[in-house]
Design a protein around this motif. Structure first.
Motif, short mmCIF file in Angstrom:
data_model
loop_
_atom_site.label_atom_id
_atom_site.label_comp_id
_atom_site.label_asym_id
_atom_site.label_seq_id
_atom_site.Cartn_x
_atom_site.Cartn_y
_atom_site.Cartn_z
N PHE A 27 0.81 -1.21 0.00
CA PHE A 27 0.00 0.00 0.00
C PHE A 27 0.85 1.27 0.00
N GLY A 74 -9.34 9.83 -0.06
CA GLY A 74 -8.85 8.54 -0.53
C GLY A 74 -9.99 7.85 -1.23
N TYR A 170 -4.48 -2.94 2.49
CA TYR A 170 -3.79 -2.10 3.48
C TYR A 170 -3.35 -2.98 4.65
N LYS A 195 -11.05 15.37 6.96
CA LYS A 195 -9.89 14.54 6.58
C LYS A 195 -8.72 15.52 6.44
N GLY A 301 -13.02 1.30 5.63
CA GLY A 301 -12.34 2.48 5.10
C GLY A 301 -11.98 2.22 3.65
N THR A 302 -11.62 3.27 2.94
CA THR A 302 -11.25 3.08 1.54
C THR A 302 -9.99 2.23 1.45
C1 COI Z 1 -8.21 6.00 3.34
O1 COI Z 1 -8.80 5.00 3.75
O2 COI Z 1 -8.33 6.37 2.17
C2 COI Z 1 -7.36 6.79 4.22
O3 COI Z 1 -7.08 7.91 3.91
C3 COI Z 1 -6.81 6.19 5.45
C4 COI Z 1 -5.35 6.03 5.46
C5 COI Z 1 -5.05 4.97 6.44
C6 COI Z 1 -4.71 5.66 4.18
#
Ligand code: COI
Length: 355
Positions: A27, A74, A170, A195, A301-302
């Motif tokens: 990632f 993101g 991730y 964010k 999360g993304t």
């Molecule tokens: C996302 O999930 O896009 C974020 O910005 C979180 C980060 C841990 C990369």
């Protein structure tokens, strides 16, 4: 693709594509060939360009370096079986970027600039979208102050940029989290919903202390009483207690309005799952862990997508969660979300934009 923004395009003649190992994507380590850039000056956005990804030149007095006026997003693009590019909920990211921008006194990025810049960049770098289950092109739009001035005031100049990275998971394995009751991520009236770069900076030291003790991430509690679970450092969190899906509400302004969070809640309701947007008390979580009524816990999360939580530390005790089996809600909802993102399941909510 129907875009109208006039963008000056300068393509690289030294693509890194053939040197990239798409079988081993970590990632955020590999950046695609190009970036979209726009500059804000005299009250308007202009000078739209797509150019080879390259370092920026910044003056040491740059306002972002000192006062942190910077927000980001993101999101992800995928390839369907026909090789077409699909972007997931980019309109929601554009709106959230502007909600964050407003709180940080940063000028909003109009929808057509965000979308046209994004779609033209994706068209140019479409070969960077991995063609493998679980992999995607992570997209990082961001805006930051570019005034060279040391006084405290909102900057007058900004840059809006987008670059992309082919990514795998991730988290490559289930995560362990520690409930944080000393440090605070966000308080009411603060910037927790945004964010904003600084929110992440402030979370690093407490998270590092937990990582030194062997935990992957924190489960943040509210800043006032530290008695309610809010979110994790990299994702929103959800708990299946008995047959009820519980996640913190976003109404206090202390929690990131996750787009994956919203997608999961939408799908859960459609699947007939009982959903409660309310704060789970730390004591309630501890009781559910002790009694075995916590069926599953996961992050959304993304970047994280749906991240299974395998261990939770509360007040000196480690609790192991059940192994995730195929019938778990988190597995079902991940399969459903992936189906929509990769174009295999009907997109009933108009979440997908085809480039
Ligand atoms: C996302 O999930 O896009 C974020 O910005 C979180 C980060 C841990 C990369």
């Amino acid at each position: 693709m129907n875009t109208t923004l006039t963008i000056e395009i300068n393509k690289t003649n030294a693509s890194k594509l053939t040197q990239t190992d798409f079988e081993d994507l970590k990632f955020g380590q590999t950046i695609s060939d190009h970036m979209f850039v726009a500059d804000y000056e005299n009250g308007e956005w202009g000078d739209f360009r797509i150019e080879p990804y390259a370092p920026l030149q910044l003056n040491p007095a740059n306002a972002t370096l000192h006062y942190g006026q910077s927000v980001f997003e993101g999101m992800k693009a995928y390839k369907n079986e026909a090789g077409e590019t699909l972007v997931f909920r980019a309109d929601a990211n554009q709106k959230r970027l502007n909600e964050s921008a407003k709180r940080m006194c940063i000028p909003e990025v109009p929808e057509h600039i965000f979308m046209d810049g994004l779609l033209q960049l994706l068209e140019i770098d479409k070969d960077w979208i991995p063609n493998k289950p679980g992999c995607s092109l992570y997209i990082r739009p961001f805006v930051f102050a570019t005034d060279d001035y040391l006084g405290i005031r909102p900057s007058e100049k900004y840059k809006f940029m987008i670059f992309t990275c082919p990514v795998g998971n991730y988290y490559s394995k289930p995560v362990s989290v520690k409930v944080e009751c000393q440090y605070t991520r966000a308080t009411e009236g603060g910037t927790g919903f945004a964010k904003a770069a600084g929110n992440y900076a402030g979370s690093l030291y407490p998270a590092l202390q937990a990582q030194k003790q062997g935990y992957d991430q924190l489960l943040w509690t509210d800043g006032k009483s530290h008695q309610h679970i809010e979110e994790s450092g990299t994702m929103n969190v959800m708990f299946m207690v008995n047959d009820t899906l519980i996640t913190a509400p976003t109404s206090t302004g202390t929690i990131l309005k996750g787009i994956t969070r919203d997608s999961v809640l939408t799908l859960a309701k459609e699947m007939g799952v009982k959903v409660e947007e309310r704060f789970l008390r730390v004591t309630e979580l501890e009781d559910a862990l002790r009694s075995g009524t916590l069926a599953e816990a996961f992050g959304t999360g993304t970047a994280a997508t749906i991240a299974h939580i395998a261990k939770i530390h509360i007040n000196g005790n480690d609790y192991e969660l059940p192994q995730k089996d195929e019938t778990a809600f988190s597995n079902k909802v991940l399969a459903m979300l992936d189906g929509i993102k990769y174009g295999k399941i009907e997109d009933k909510h108009n979440w997908i934009i085809k480039v």
